[in-house]
Structure formats: structure tokens, C-alpha cells
Design a protein around this motif. Structure first.
Motif, PDB file in Angstrom:
ATOM      1  N   ARG A 261       1.193  -1.396   0.547  1.00 62.99           N
ATOM      2  CA  ARG A 261      -0.343  -0.378  -0.065  1.00 62.99           C
ATOM      3  C   ARG A 261       0.719   1.418  -0.082  1.00 62.99           C
ATOM      4  O   ARG A 261       1.909   1.547   0.296  1.00 62.99           O
ATOM      5  N   GLY A 263       2.684   4.077   1.196  1.00 64.18           N
ATOM      6  CA  GLY A 263       3.111   3.945   2.591  1.00 64.18           C
ATOM      7  C   GLY A 263       3.444   2.622   3.450  1.00 64.18           C
ATOM      8  O   GLY A 263       4.236   3.014   4.683  1.00 64.18           O
ATOM      9  N   TRP A 266       7.518   2.833   4.114  1.00 65.53           N
ATOM     10  CA  TRP A 266       7.640   4.087   4.872  1.00 65.53           C
ATOM     11  C   TRP A 266       7.199   3.397   6.432  1.00 65.53           C
ATOM     12  O   TRP A 266       8.337   4.081   7.477  1.00 65.53           O
ATOM     13  N   ALA A 267       6.304   2.935   6.008  1.00 67.04           N
ATOM     14  CA  ALA A 267       5.878   2.367   7.922  1.00 67.04           C
ATOM     15  C   ALA A 267       7.577   1.557   8.244  1.00 67.04           C
ATOM     16  O   ALA A 267       7.956   0.954   9.591  1.00 67.04           O
ATOM     17  N   GLN A 279       6.239  14.197   8.620  1.00 67.77           N
ATOM     18  CA  GLN A 279       5.406  13.275   7.940  1.00 67.77           C
ATOM     19  C   GLN A 279       4.182  13.921   8.768  1.00 67.77           C
ATOM     20  O   GLN A 279       3.123  13.942   8.181  1.00 67.77           O
ATOM     21  N   ARG A 283       0.790  14.897   6.250  1.00 68.70           N
ATOM     22  CA  ARG A 283      -0.328  14.141   6.640  1.00 68.70           C
ATOM     23  C   ARG A 283      -1.706  15.454   7.164  1.00 68.70           C
ATOM     24  O   ARG A 283      -1.976  14.661   6.196  1.00 68.70           O
ATOM     25  N   GLU A 288      -4.296  12.244   1.955  1.00 71.75           N
ATOM     26  CA  GLU A 288      -4.138  10.517   1.231  1.00 71.75           C
ATOM     27  C   GLU A 288      -2.203  10.491   0.544  1.00 71.75           C
ATOM     28  O   GLU A 288      -2.301   9.850   0.737  1.00 71.75           O
ATOM     29  N   GLU A 291       1.713   9.481   2.083  1.00 68.98           N
ATOM     30  CA  GLU A 291       2.145   8.045   2.278  1.00 68.98           C
ATOM     31  C   GLU A 291       2.812   7.888   0.784  1.00 68.98           C
ATOM     32  O   GLU A 291       4.365   7.809   0.941  1.00 68.98           O
ATOM     33  N   SER A 292       1.876   7.797  -0.140  1.00 65.83           N
ATOM     34  CA  SER A 292       3.331   7.690  -0.614  1.00 65.83           C
ATOM     35  C   SER A 292       4.631   8.990  -1.909  1.00 65.83           C
ATOM     36  O   SER A 292       5.088   8.771  -2.135  1.00 65.83           O
ATOM     37  N   ASP A 295       7.267   7.662   0.795  1.00 68.56           N
ATOM     38  CA  ASP A 295       7.730   6.463   0.643  1.00 68.56           C
ATOM     39  C   ASP A 295       8.989   7.355  -0.941  1.00 68.56           C
ATOM     40  O   ASP A 295       9.985   6.429  -0.913  1.00 68.56           O
TER      41      ASP A 295
END
Ligand code: FES
Ligand SMILES: [Fe+2]
Lengths: 442, 198
Positions: A261, A263, A266-267, A279, A283, A288, A291-292, A295
Motif C-alpha cells: 500500500r 506508505g 515508509w512504515a 510526516q 499528513r 492521502e 503516504e506516497s 515513500d
């Protein structure tokens, strides 16, 4: 004494001489670092006409440049008069190079433009033999510039073969499929260059050689899942894999371990300067899309290893530069991105700043420990009576290694099949009698 | 809320390294060695010299807790990868640590598994040519000093050398290091085992 490579390279092991014998090293500097395609520079390092950068092709000093007509050239950094290097700067922009010794002046096409007091020569000083020698074949694949002195080498694309897929994927996750080199973490180690290439897909060393890094990366984590923590328990049972790609190239793919997915990458990113700021800000500001964007600052968990001297890992372009049989430079060029498609907007500076910091992490806290281990291998190999080095992990176990229709070979992450396969290619090249040639402007 | 208070701790979370921080850092380390701002007052110079000598000593002694206490909470430790320092937002540095990463660095050295420091390097640092420059007010000073670190590792002694820029800040009556810029003279060259704290 002629070298019996069939004896030195066996199915499950190689002889220490591969790492310690100066005669083998000398042969490698022509049969490998001369007769195969060698990575010399990235196009983003010489973006404009007349930009140049000085590098080495094996041990040969070369000038990699883009001439006034946008043609990529690799010139020997050697004056045709008495042999001095023409250019002592690491990079710059120049239409011509004037030799600092007697002042012969060469265009960056290699052509001799003039010499002081030409009337002192009886023969024609414009004879092409006085033009600078250059590498006859220079090709670029999506920004990566390769050169070879071997006219009989296959075209670059053929030689790369299936490894182009992971190269493409590595590039295409960046805007416009492009990265831009931005300085480097530069290391030297007192060991043979193959120690670094052996390591580049080695999933077996991670948990131990990088133990200090793994402990460090997870010291503040709620659950220990940051960085390469997935190696901890049963790495061979995980979906990540190692793949031999032919012609000495190999590929370690840890992406299947990620949550699929935006992010997901990144997770598992460990801690870096500025990350919580970026971060939270992303956000709040981009919803949305955050997250990319994050990444793009994260380290892509792959090792794309292009025989013999290039490795794409995380966001780095790593280059192995042999110095002598027991000394190597390992240069980790960093990459940044540009807003090529105009869809990143004002997030770009924050992404790049964060991307610089994520890239400094592994060289500082991981690579130094591997390099210490490479040096200690070189030292251990000073015991001549104990001749063999093993690369037999996975060999002979049924159903472990998969031969794919495209000729590639897949195995679990800690398997040493990629070493066994690349060293066969090495042997083949060392047993060949390549003809190396240079070219001069007519 | 306690959670929020904890997460703002620069040892735990990195919020202060934002765009403004980078901008101010680059501006601060540009053109600061201005003759007109050089402080000729020897007692003041001696005070900072003593401070730099203490820093050298605690690092030579691997007394990292004492060293960390010499830095502000929101600090930066920066070894640029190019001789003109460059911009850390668009260039990889040899090292660029905020408070948390510095603590990471020290944590790693203490794990017992940092093979690049097993056995640990022995170092002796010489700090010389200390010059003190005025900054925005009496609570800020910029220091320039030259360093020569003799490092014994792997059966030999080698030398790491260059100069440092320290941004000092007076906090509660104490001078602390807010930023340390380490300019290795060979920062853009291949360096063997760069794993000690400079
Ligand atoms: S060696 Fe270059 S001009 Fe003489
Ligand atoms: Fe490693």
C-alpha cells in the motif's frame, strides 16, 4: 605459471587466490574491467554540453564527458605526447583540455587542436595518432553510462538482459523515472573488490554483521519491525528472495515483505532527522497523498547488482572501484528527485531533505561494519594453507532453488546461489582472450 | 496530554529539523568568519578554548554522556561531504545527526556488535587555532578551530584532520553547542572506516 581457473572456481567453493593473487587482479583489470561493460558515471553528473567528470575504468584514469554535440565520450586521461594526465579536476565544464606539461591542447572530442611551436616537428602533428585515446564503446541505459574496450562485447541492453526489469522498477518509482546524483558517502577498505560484490545480495550476513544497526534502529520502536528487522526470525520463510539474473548480475528483492500500500515502505523506515516533522506536516497538508510522498524519501528495499561494479540499493547508486588486489573504494552516490511531472509541488524540498537523511543512515551505521568484516576476510585469507572459501549455502537442497523460463534463478533470501552463479560468469570471462581496443578521432 | 509531551522530546522524535531549521543552519554557516566580528578578548577566547579542550577530552575518553550534555537538546552534528559544506537539503553529508541520531550513534557503539569499533579506536585530539566570532547577540558565538585526531585502530595510527565550526549558545548561564560543523579536509574522498565520533 598459468592459472587454472577450473581448479580455482569449483561448484561449492572458490580458492583464496581470487582475492589475494596480484596476478589474478591484474588479469581482472583487462578481462573484466575492460572487456565487459563497466559503469562509469550517471548522466545527471554531466547534464550539460562540455561537462566532464574524471573516473577510472579499472585502473585507467578516464574523463567521462558530454561533448558539445551531446555525445557521451570516455577519454583516456592521458596526454598522447608523453603520457601525463590531461585533467586533474574531479569535475567541471571544458571544451578543451590543455596538457599541463608541455601545453598540447586537445578538444574534448579527443582531437589535438595544437601544440606549442609546431614547426619544431618534422612529421605532421595533426596525425590522428596524436589524438587522445578513447573507449570505443560508450552506451547509456536510462542515465547509467557504461563503457567497454571490447568491440566484441554484446550491446549493452543484451548484456544487461533481465536485470533491466529491476533497474526500471527502481527508477520508475521516482517522478518521471529519474534520479539525480547528489554527492556521496565514500569509503575505502583494505580488501579485494569481490568481497563487496559477494556481499551485495548476501542475505545471510544481515542479522549478524548488522546486528548493531538492527538493535539501534529498533531501540525506540513499539514492535521491532524497522529497517531490516524482517531478517530476524526465519528469513528464508518470507516472501523476499534472491534472484540470479544472468551475466553476473543479481537481485535481492525485499519488497514482498512490505505491506502493499502507499506508505508501506515508509512504515518500516527507521528513525531519521526531520521525519516526524515531515510526516505530520504531509499528513495534515496532503491527506492521502502524504503516504506516497513519504515513500519517495524511504529506502527502496532492493539490491540491484550489475556485474561487476554497480549496485542500486535503497536510493543509492553504489560503485565498487578496485584500487589493488587488497584495496577497494566503495562509493555510495546519493540520489535526489525532481518534480519532473509537476505533481509533487511544494513537498519537493522536504522530500529531498528527508531523502538525504534516510540515505546517510545505512552507510553510517551499517556499511562500516560490513567493511570491517571485508577487511578481516582479507586478513584471514593470508593463511595460504587453508585454501577455500565456501559459497555452498542452499546447494543440493531439494526444491529450494527455482530455475525460471527466462534463465534466471530464484532462491530464498539467505541463499548463496547468486555467488555460485556470478563466479561462473567471472570464470568464463577470466578464461576468455578478449581483444581490447582504443579509438582515436580520425 | 503526556503522550504529546513525550513525542516532542528531541531524543525520541525529530520535529525541529524542519525547513526553517535547515534554512537557518545554512545561513548561519555562510560567511560567518568575518574579520570585523572576530573577538580579540583573550579571556573570552580562553573560555571557549577550555570548552573545546574539554569536548576533545570527553570524546577521547568515550565519555559520551558528558559529551551529549555539552550540546543543546535541539542540536546538530554535521560533517559535510564537500569542502564548501554545500546544502544538506540537496546533498548527502558524511554525517548529519540531530539529537536522536547522535544518541543512535552512541547507542550503536555501545551494543557490543559495532564491528567497525571492535576493538574500539583509541584517539588523541589536538584542538588549535581557536577563533571566536560574534553572532546575533551576546548569547551566541561562532567558533572556528582546527583539529588533528590521531586514531589508533587496526594496529596502526592514522590522522583525521580539518577544522570545525561550533555554534555556541548560552542557555541558563551555560555555553552549549548548538551546532557542530566538522570540515574534514578530505571530506569528498574515500575514507577508511569513518566510524568514530569526530
Ligand atoms: S606530456 Fe602532455 S604535452 Fe607533453
Ligand atoms: Fe550488509
Amino acid at each position: 605459471m598459468s592459472l587454472d581457473y577450473d581448479h580455482l572456481v569449483q561448484e561449492d567453493r572458490v580458492h583464496r587466490a581470487l582475492y589475494t593473487d596480484p596476478a589474478i587482479f591484474a588479469a581482472e583489470m583487462s578481462n573484466i574491467f575492460g572487456a565487459t561493460w563497466i559503469y562509469v558515471a550517471h548522466e545527471s553528473e554531466i547534464p550539460n554540453p562540455n561537462d566532464f567528470i574524471t573516473r577510472k575504468l579499472g585502473l585507467r584514469p578516464v574523463i567521462v564527458l558530454r561533448d558539445a554535440n551531446d555525445k557521451l565520450r570516455v577519454l583516456f586521461n592521458r596526454c598522447t605526447h608523453r603520457g601525463t594526465t590531461l585533467c586533474r579536476h574531479e569535475k567541471g565544464n571544458a571544451r578543451a583540455f590543455q596538457c599541463p606539461y608541455h601545453g598540447w591542447n586537445f578538444l574534448n572530442t579527443g582531437k589535438l587542436r595544437g601544440v606549442p611551436w609546431a614547426d619544431g616537428y618534422s612529421s605532421d602533428i595533426k596525425d590522428p595518432k596524436f589524438n587522445v585515446a578513447q573507449v570505443p564503446r560508450v552506451e547509456s541505459y536510462r542515465g547509467f553510462i557504461f563503457a567497454t574496450l571490447n568491440e566484441a562485447a554484446p550491446p549493452l541492453l543484451t548484456w544487461l538482459g533481465p536485470i533491466t526489469r529491476p533497474i526500471d522498477e527502481w527508477l520508475d518509482r521516482n517522478p518521471g523515472g529519474k534520479v539525480f546524483v547528489c554527492e556521496a558517502n565514500r569509503f575505502k577498505f583494505k580488501g579485494n573488490w569481490k568481497l563487496a560484490y559477494d556481499n551485495s545480495s548476501d542475505g545471510y550476513h544481515v542479522i549478524y554483521s548488522h546486528r548493531s544497526l538492527l538493535e539501534m534502529e529498533n531501540r525506540l520502536a513499539d514492535e521491532s519491525n524497522k529497517g531490516m528487522a524482517y531478517y530476524k526470525n526465519s528469513p528464508d520463510a518470507l516472501p523476499m528472495y534472491v534472484q540470479y539474473m544472468g551475466n553476473g548480475h543479481h537481485f535481492k528483492d525485499k519488497r514482498p515483505n512490505l505491506q502493499p500500500r502507499p506508505g508501506g515502505l515508509w512504515a518500516i523506515e527507521s528513525t531519521h532527522p526531520g521525519m516526524e516533522h515531515a510526516q505530520d506536516m504531509f499528513r495534515a497538508k496532503y491527506g492521502e497523498r502524504a503516504e506516497s510522498l513519504l515513500d519517495l524519501a524511504g529506502s527502496e528495499p532492493v539490491n540491484v547488482n550489475i556485474f561487476p561494479n554497480l549496485s542500486l540499493l535503497g536510493n543509492h547508486i553504489q560503485v565498487f572501484q578496485p584500487v589493488s588486489v587488497d584495496e577497494t573504494d566503495a562509493i555510495w552516490y546519493g540520489t535526489r528527485i525532481e518534480d519532473v511531472n509537476g505533481d509533487i509541488g511544494d513537498a519537493l524540498p522536504t522530500i529531498n531533505a528527508l531523502r538525504m537523511r534516510t540515505q546517510e543512515g545505512f552507510p553510517n551505521f551499517g556499511e562500516v561494519d560490513d567493511l570491517a568484516n571485508f577487511e578481516q576476510i582479507q586478513r584471514g585469507l593470508q593463511c595460504p594453507e587453508d585454501e577455500w572459501i565456501y559459497m555452498n549455502r542452499g546447494l543440493g537442497l531439494p526444491d529450494r532453488i527455482k530455475h525460471n523460463p527466462d534463465g534466471t534463478i530464484t532462491a530464498p533470501a539467505t541463499d548463496e546461489v547468486f555467488m555460485r552463479e556470478y563466479i561462473k560468469e567471472w570464470k568464463k570471462l577470466m578464461q576468455a582472450r578478449p581483444e581490447l581496443t582504443i579509438q582515436r578521432e580520425p | 496530554m503526556t503522550m504529546a509531551a513525550v513525542s516532542q522530546d528531541p531524543s525520541v522524535a525529530s520535529y525541529y529539523v524542519d525547513d526553517a531549521f535547515y534554512g537557518a543552519l545554512v545561513a548561519r554557516f555562510t560567511g560567518w568568519q568575518d574579520e570585523a566580528r572576530l573577538i580579540g578578548d583573550y579571556p573570552e577566547r580562553d573560555l571557549f578554548r577550555a570548552l573545546l579542550e574539554r569536548e576533545a577530552r570527553v570524546l577521547d575518553q568515550h565519555d559520551y554522556d558528558s559529551w551529549l550534555a555539552m550540546l543543546t537538546r535541539a542540536c546538530v552534528y554535521w560533517a559535510p561531504g564537500t569542502p564548501q559544506a554545500g546544502d544538506p537539503r540537496t546533498e548527502i553529508a558524511v554525517m548529519f545527526d540531530d539529537r536522536r541520531r547522535l544518541e543512535d550513534r552512541i547507542y550503536r557503539l555501545r551494543t557490543g556488535y559495532a564491528w567497525s569499533q571492535a576493538p574500539v579506536s583509541r584517539t588523541v585530539r589536538l584542538i588549535t587555532n581557536v577563533e571566536v566570532f560574534e553572532a546575533e547577540d551576546a548569547d551566541h558565538r561562532m567558533l572556528r578551530s582546527n583539529f588533528l585526531i590521531s586514531e589508533f585502530w587496526d594496529n596502526q595510527v592514522r590522522v583525521l584532520t580539518g577544522w570545525c565550526g561550533h555554534h555556541m549558545e548560552k542557555t541558563d548561564g551555560r555555553w552549549l553547542i548548538r551546532a557542530k560543523q566538522i570540515n574534514l579536509i578530505d571530506c569528498d574522498q574515500c575514507i577508511r572506516n569513518p566510524s568514530i565520533i569526530l
